[in-house]
Scaffold this motif. Structure first.
Motif, mmCIF file in Angstrom:
data_model
loop_
_atom_site.group_PDB
_atom_site.id
_atom_site.type_symbol
_atom_site.label_atom_id
_atom_site.label_comp_id
_atom_site.label_asym_id
_atom_site.label_seq_id
_atom_site.Cartn_x
_atom_site.Cartn_y
_atom_site.Cartn_z
ATOM 1 N N TYR A 1 37.828 8.488 36.664
ATOM 2 C CA TYR A 1 37.867 8.310 38.205
ATOM 3 C C TYR A 1 38.608 8.982 38.895
ATOM 4 O O TYR A 1 40.003 8.624 38.846
ATOM 5 N N ASN B 1 36.054 10.371 50.266
ATOM 6 C CA ASN B 1 34.809 10.715 49.484
ATOM 7 C C ASN B 1 34.512 9.542 48.422
ATOM 8 O O ASN B 1 35.790 8.804 48.138
ATOM 9 N N ARG B 2 33.506 9.460 47.889
ATOM 10 C CA ARG B 2 33.575 8.261 46.773
ATOM 11 C C ARG B 2 34.115 8.705 45.427
ATOM 12 O O ARG B 2 34.244 9.772 45.345
ATOM 13 N N PHE C 1 39.366 9.955 43.472
ATOM 14 C CA PHE C 1 38.706 10.243 44.829
ATOM 15 C C PHE C 1 39.636 10.843 45.704
ATOM 16 O O PHE C 1 40.874 10.758 45.509
ATOM 17 N N ILE D 1 34.659 9.675 41.798
ATOM 18 C CA ILE D 1 33.877 10.660 40.898
ATOM 19 C C ILE D 1 34.647 10.899 39.492
ATOM 20 O O ILE D 1 35.613 10.883 39.552
ATOM 21 N N LYS D 2 33.723 11.335 38.750
ATOM 22 C CA LYS D 2 34.425 11.480 37.112
ATOM 23 C C LYS D 2 34.463 13.018 36.745
ATOM 24 O O LYS D 2 35.011 13.256 36.092
ATOM 25 N N THR D 3 34.249 13.871 37.821
ATOM 26 C CA THR D 3 34.337 15.266 37.603
ATOM 27 C C THR D 3 35.742 15.730 37.986
ATOM 28 O O THR D 3 36.642 15.057 38.208
ATOM 29 N N SER E 1 35.792 18.893 43.946
ATOM 30 C CA SER E 1 35.165 18.061 45.113
ATOM 31 C C SER E 1 35.381 19.072 46.160
ATOM 32 O O SER E 1 36.037 20.143 45.959
#
Length: 289
Positions: A178, A212-213, A180, A215-217, A220
């Motif tokens: 995770y 931002n929320r 952000f 994310i696992k990517t 962004s």
């Protein structure tokens, strides 16, 4: 038979007392907020829980007078001291390097409140597609003005169209950890892109920071229109532990759906977690018309 009934009654009564003593009533749990970063001091807030049964006029208040201990797996420990801000506890000692595990504990309402977290490593390979963007200054201090006459330039920006610029962010994240992104305005004095009327009634000045929320990517993006002030912004990429991200995945509580927020704190609520970050600088400049 009579003796058996007496013994059974005693056992049931004793068990009932244990159950009652272990019950934590609504409002009894403290709420903790602490984000631990490698090689930094600790700052931790503790305040009261508001039960669902309370009215809208009930506010959470800081909890003072606690003795909070922070320690690592090797047994080294230090105590947080309450600052001038009630309910905020800080350390003079710094935490160790990334990868270390720390725990905290204190006593509240006769119960030990505790939690453990690990300090994550710094994000890897953080890049940003641009380091500078331009926005049009719009002066509404005297009301909205669409233009300066036929063939003339718009006054204060007017209806002048502004190109949208994508700010693409990327980093290395093969394990889908995770992350952000946050943008923090760095200038001491605000330099608004839109100048409000002198009477700001009905206008809400934009925040100096937005996020931002989680994310696992590994990518962004931000939009140029998200930035409301001229000057330097810190674009911060945080690497998170799963417990922090879980708060966002459990944020659907409402008056129609009362759900106790997820928390890894024993006998408490809130967040006690490790974070680590990398930072790039974005400069927001005034576009020359």
């Amino acid at each position: 038979m009579k003796n058996i009934l007496i013994i059974l009654s005693f056992v049931l009564s004793f068990t009932s007392c244990i159950d009652v003593n272990n019950v934590i009533n609504p409002g009894d749990k403290p709420i903790v907020e602490a984000y631990l970063a490698p090689n930094h001091t600790v700052s931790m807030k503790v305040f009261t829980e508001i039960p669902y049964s309370e009215t809208d006029s009930t506010f959470s208040v800081p909890i003072s007078g606690l003795s909070i201990t922070i320690k690592n797996l090797s047994g080294a420990s230090f105590t947080l001291t309450e600052s001038e801000t009630k309910g905020t506890y800080v350390s003079t000692a710094k935490l160790g390097a990334a990868g270390q595990t720390y725990s905290m504990s204190f006593v509240h309402n006769g119960r030990t409140v505790s939690a453990t977290t690990i300090l994550p490593v710094k994000p890897v390979g953080f890049k940003m597609s641009v380091s500078e963007i331009e926005r049009i200054y719009r002066d509404l201090s005297s009301g909205f003005q669409s233009g300066g006459g036929p063939g003339g330039p718009p006054q204060g920006g007017g209806f002048q169209q502004e190109a949208r610029v994508n700010i693409d962010l990327s980093w290395t994240n093969p394990d889908e950890i995770y992350h952000f992104v946050a943008a923090q305005y760095l200038e001491t004095t605000l330099s608004p892109i839109v100048q409000f009327p002198t009477n700001e009634t009905g206008f809400t000045r934009p925040a100096r920071r937005f996020t931002n929320r989680p994310i696992k990517t590994s990518t962004s993006n931000l939009q140029s229109q998200q930035f409301e002030y001229f000057g330097r912004y810190a674009i911060i990429l945080y690497r998170l532990n799963p417990d922090y991200a879980a708060l966002y995945e459990n944020d659907n509580t409402s008056s129609q759906n009362l759900v106790t927020p997820v928390s890894t704190i024993e006998n408490g609520l809130g967040i006690f977690t490790g974070v680590n970050a990398d930072t790039l600088i974005l400069n927001v400049k005034k576009q020359v018309l």
